[in-house]
Design a protein around this motif. Structure first.
Motif, short mmCIF file in Angstrom:
data_model
loop_
_atom_site.label_atom_id
_atom_site.label_comp_id
_atom_site.label_asym_id
_atom_site.label_seq_id
_atom_site.Cartn_x
_atom_site.Cartn_y
_atom_site.Cartn_z
N VAL A 107 -1.80 6.04 -6.66
CA VAL A 107 -2.22 7.39 -6.31
C VAL A 107 -2.57 7.42 -4.84
O VAL A 107 -2.87 6.38 -4.24
CB VAL A 107 -3.44 7.86 -7.15
CG1 VAL A 107 -3.11 7.86 -8.62
CG2 VAL A 107 -4.66 6.98 -6.89
N SER A 108 -2.54 8.59 -4.25
CA SER A 108 -2.81 8.67 -2.82
C SER A 108 -4.28 8.39 -2.53
O SER A 108 -5.15 8.62 -3.37
CB SER A 108 -2.45 10.06 -2.28
OG SER A 108 -3.37 11.03 -2.72
N ALA A 109 -4.54 7.89 -1.34
CA ALA A 109 -5.91 7.63 -0.94
C ALA A 109 -6.73 8.91 -0.95
O ALA A 109 -7.92 8.91 -1.31
CB ALA A 109 -5.93 7.00 0.45
N GLN A 110 -6.10 10.02 -0.58
CA GLN A 110 -6.80 11.29 -0.60
C GLN A 110 -7.19 11.68 -2.02
O GLN A 110 -8.28 12.22 -2.26
CB GLN A 110 -5.93 12.39 0.01
CG GLN A 110 -6.67 13.68 0.30
CD GLN A 110 -7.80 13.50 1.30
OE1 GLN A 110 -7.59 12.99 2.39
NE2 GLN A 110 -9.01 13.88 0.89
N SER A 150 -2.97 11.13 2.74
CA SER A 150 -2.22 11.76 1.65
C SER A 150 -0.90 11.04 1.38
O SER A 150 -0.27 11.25 0.35
CB SER A 150 -1.94 13.23 1.98
OG SER A 150 -1.09 13.33 3.12
N LYS A 151 -0.49 10.17 2.32
CA LYS A 151 0.77 9.44 2.16
C LYS A 151 0.56 7.95 1.92
O LYS A 151 1.52 7.20 1.79
CB LYS A 151 1.64 9.65 3.40
CG LYS A 151 2.05 11.10 3.62
CD LYS A 151 2.89 11.25 4.89
CE LYS A 151 3.27 12.70 5.12
NZ LYS A 151 4.07 12.89 6.36
N LEU A 152 -0.70 7.54 1.88
CA LEU A 152 -1.01 6.14 1.64
C LEU A 152 -1.45 5.98 0.20
O LEU A 152 -2.34 6.70 -0.27
CB LEU A 152 -2.13 5.69 2.59
CG LEU A 152 -2.50 4.21 2.55
CD1 LEU A 152 -2.94 3.76 3.94
CD2 LEU A 152 -3.61 3.93 1.54
N PHE A 210 0.81 -1.21 0.00
CA PHE A 210 0.00 0.00 0.00
C PHE A 210 0.85 1.27 0.00
O PHE A 210 0.32 2.37 -0.05
CB PHE A 210 -0.99 0.03 1.17
CG PHE A 210 -0.39 -0.16 2.53
CD1 PHE A 210 0.30 0.85 3.14
CD2 PHE A 210 -0.54 -1.37 3.20
CE1 PHE A 210 0.84 0.69 4.39
CE2 PHE A 210 0.00 -1.55 4.46
CZ PHE A 210 0.69 -0.51 5.06
N LYS A 211 2.16 1.13 0.01
CA LYS A 211 3.02 2.30 -0.12
C LYS A 211 3.50 2.50 -1.56
O LYS A 211 4.16 3.47 -1.87
CB LYS A 211 4.24 2.17 0.79
CG LYS A 211 3.95 2.40 2.26
CD LYS A 211 5.24 2.36 3.05
CE LYS A 211 5.00 2.69 4.51
NZ LYS A 211 6.26 2.65 5.31
N ASN A 212 3.22 1.52 -2.42
CA ASN A 212 3.78 1.54 -3.76
C ASN A 212 3.32 2.73 -4.59
O ASN A 212 2.14 2.97 -4.78
CB ASN A 212 3.40 0.26 -4.51
CG ASN A 212 4.44 -0.82 -4.33
OD1 ASN A 212 5.37 -0.67 -3.56
ND2 ASN A 212 4.27 -1.91 -5.05
N PRO A 260 -11.52 -1.62 3.66
CA PRO A 260 -10.94 -2.97 3.55
C PRO A 260 -9.49 -2.98 3.08
O PRO A 260 -8.78 -3.97 3.27
CB PRO A 260 -11.84 -3.65 2.51
CG PRO A 260 -13.11 -2.89 2.53
CD PRO A 260 -12.72 -1.48 2.80
N TYR A 261 -9.04 -1.87 2.46
CA TYR A 261 -7.69 -1.82 1.92
C TYR A 261 -6.69 -1.15 2.88
O TYR A 261 -5.49 -1.15 2.61
CB TYR A 261 -7.68 -1.04 0.60
CG TYR A 261 -8.64 -1.57 -0.43
CD1 TYR A 261 -8.25 -2.56 -1.33
CD2 TYR A 261 -9.95 -1.08 -0.51
CE1 TYR A 261 -9.14 -3.05 -2.28
CE2 TYR A 261 -10.83 -1.56 -1.46
CZ TYR A 261 -10.43 -2.55 -2.34
OH TYR A 261 -11.31 -3.03 -3.28
N LEU A 262 -7.22 -0.58 3.95
CA LEU A 262 -6.36 0.20 4.84
C LEU A 262 -5.76 -0.67 5.95
O LEU A 262 -6.36 -1.67 6.35
CB LEU A 262 -7.17 1.34 5.48
CG LEU A 262 -7.84 2.31 4.52
CD1 LEU A 262 -8.57 3.40 5.30
CD2 LEU A 262 -6.82 2.92 3.57
N PRO A 263 -4.58 -0.30 6.43
CA PRO A 263 -3.99 -1.02 7.56
C PRO A 263 -4.92 -0.98 8.77
O PRO A 263 -5.71 -0.06 8.94
CB PRO A 263 -2.70 -0.24 7.83
CG PRO A 263 -2.41 0.48 6.57
CD PRO A 263 -3.73 0.80 5.96
#
Length: 409
Positions: A237-240, A230-232, A39-41, A255-258
Motif C-alpha cells: 500500500v502507499s505510504a500516504q 503517494s507513489k512509494l 519499496f516500489k512493490n 527508517p524505511y524510506l530512501p
C-alpha cells in the motif's frame, strides 16, 4: 490439445513466464523472481529476471563459469587494496560500513576487511523480526570478536503493521526487513560521513541481470530515491495510505524510506559489493566465520531445506521461503542447492534429490508465534496462501495442492 496449449489458457500470476523451465546445470527455474527495488512493490510488480540460454543454462550458472575462468581475481583484489587505501582512516575513525546481522556473510566481510585489509569498519544491523537463539549467539560472537556495532530495532508497532500488510497484499512477510536492511547502511553513511559501504554479494550472482556483475557498486536508485509518498509502497500500500488509513505517523516511516540522494552525493557515498573483488562462495564464508569468529551452525537443519548455516537468525525466515515456494514453485532447498551446485559443493543429481525431499516442507516450528506477531489467524493464513498459488504452477486434486512441474534428474 497439447499440454503447452492447455497451460497457455491457465491464469499466470505475478507476470511469470507461462512455460516453466528448469536450468540444465542447477535446480533453479525461470520462475525465479527478481530482487527489485522492494519499496516500489505492489501486488503485481514482481517480475522474473533470470535468463536461460539456448542450452537451457541459467545466467547464474553462466556467471559461475565466468568466475572460474574469465576473471583475474588477483587484479580484482588489487582494485580492492587501492580502494581501501583511498578510504583508510589515519586517525582511528571508522572508514567503512558493513551492514549485517552477524550471519556468515557479514562476519566474513567485516573480519577480512579489518584484519586482512586493515580497515576500521562500523557494523550496523537492522534487527530481525524475531531473533532465533542461534542467531543472537552468533550476533554476540561477532561483536566480541572485535567489532563495534549499532543495532537498530524498528518501531515494533509499525513493523508489525507493515509485516502483516506485506503478507496479506504481497505474500511477502520479509519485505519490511529487506527494506530496512537495504536503507540502514546508506543512512548511517550520511549520518556519520562515512562514504564507503561494503555489502557481500551482488544478487546478480544468483540470477539478476548478469551485467550487474561487471560493476563493483550498487546502483544508487536502490537506496537514494526521494519519491512522492503517494507513489512509494510499503506492504503493498502507499505510504500516504499508511498515514491516512492505518494511523502510521509519517515520522515513524523514516527508517524505511530512501535516503536523500543529494545528501549522499555530497557525502560521496558508494555501496560496493565485496564479491566483485573476492570470489564469493557462501560455504567458504561459513568456514571462515566459524574459524575466525566462532560462528556456529544450527544444531538442526532449517525447515524447507537441508542447510544448517545460512539465514538462521530470524524466526520468520522459514515462512519467507515457504511463500516463495507457494508463489513461484521455488522453495528454500531450491535456492540452497542451486547455489551449492554452482560452487561445486554438490552435484545436480544431489540437488534435485534434496529439492524433492525438502522444498515443500511446511515451516511449523515458529509459525504459531509468527502468526501471533502478524495478528493473523490460521484460517486467514491458509486463505492468503492458497489464493497466492498461480494456476500455471499449481493444481488442486482431491483437496490436495500439487505442483504441475518439478525439477527432474
Amino acid at each position: 490439445m497439447s499440454e503447452k496449449s492447455k497451460l497457455e489458457k491457465v491464469e499466470v500470476k505475478y507476470g511469470l513466464p507461462s512455460e516453466v523451465k528448469f536450468c540444465t546445470k542447477c535446480t533453479i527455474s525461470n520462475q525465479r523472481p527478481s530482487s527489485v527495488v522492494e519499496f516500489k512493490n505492489r501486488p503485481n510488480d514482481i517480475k522474473p529476471t533470470i535468463e536461460f540460454d539456448d542450452d537451457g543454462v541459467c545466467s547464474a550458472c553462466r556467471f559461475a563459469e565466468i568466475k572460474e575462468s574469465k576473471i583475474d581475481w588477483k587484479i580484482r583484489e588489487q582494485e580492492l587494496i587501492e580502494l581501501c587505501a583511498k578510504h583508510r582512516s589515519k586517525d582511528g575513525s571508522y572508514d567503512c560500513i558493513v551492514p549485517g546481522s552477524g550471519g556468515k556473510d557479514s562476519v566474513f566481510a567485516s573480519h577480512i576487511l579489518k584484519y586482512k585489509y586493515r580497515m576500521n569498519p562500523l557494523t550496523v544491523t537492522w534487527a530481525p523480526h524475531k531473533y532465533t537463539d542461534i542467531g543472537w549467539r552468533n550476533m554476540q560472537s561477532w561483536i566480541h570478536a572485535g567489532f563495534d556495532n549499532i543495532l537498530v530495532s524498528p518501531n515494533g508497532t509499525v513493523h508489525r503493521i507493515l509485516t502483516r500488510l506485506a503478507f496479506e497484499n504481497l505474500v511477502h512477510p520479509f519485505q519490511p526487513f529487506i527494506i530496512g536492511q537495504r536503507m540502514i547502511a546508506p543512512r548511517f553513511s550520511a549520518m556519520y560521513n562515512i562514504p564507503l559501504i561494503f555489502y557481500g554479494e551482488n544478487q546478480a550472482e544468483y540470477g539478476n541481470n548478469i551485467k550487474e556483475n561487471d560493476r563493483p557498486t550498487m546502483d544508487p536508485v536502490f537506496y537514494s530515491e526521494k519519491p512522492d509518498l503517494s507513489k512509494l509502497y510499503l506492504g503493498g500500500v502507499s505510504a500516504q495510505q499508511l498515514i491516512d488509513d492505518y494511523g502510521v505517523d509519517k515520522r515513524d516511516l523514516n527508517p524505511y524510506l530512501p535516503v536523500d540522494g543529494e545528501r549522499l552525493q555530497k557525502n560521496g557515498t558508494e555501496v560496493h559489493y565485496l564479491s566483485y573483488y573476492i570470489k564469493w562462495d557462501p560455504q567458504e564464508c561459513y568456514y571462515y566465520a566459524a574459524e575466525n569468529v566462532g560462528f556456529q551452525a544450527n544444531t538442526e537443519r532449517t525447515e524447507g531445506s537441508y542447510s544448517k548455516y545460512s539465514s538462521i537468525d530470524d524466526r520468520i525466515d522459514p515462512l519467507h521461503y515457504y511463500t516463495t515456494f507457494i508463489k513461484f514453485g521455488i522453495g528454500r532447498a531450491t535456492y540452497d542447492s542451486a547455489q551449492e551446485i554452482r560452487c561445486g559443493k554438490i552435484t545436480r543429481d544431489e540437488g534435485v534429490a534434496l529439492v524433492h525431499k525438502f522444498d515443500h516442507e511446511f515451516p511449523s516450528k515458529y509459525i504459531k508465534e509468527i502468526l501471533e506477531y502478524m495478528e493473523i489467524t490460521e484460517e486467514r493464513f491458509w486463505e492468503i496462501i492458497d489464493n497466492a498459488r498461480s494456476p500455471h504452477l499449481w493444481i488442486e486434486e482431491n483437496g490436495v495442492w500439487k505442483l504441475r512441474h518439478q525439477v527432474a534428474y
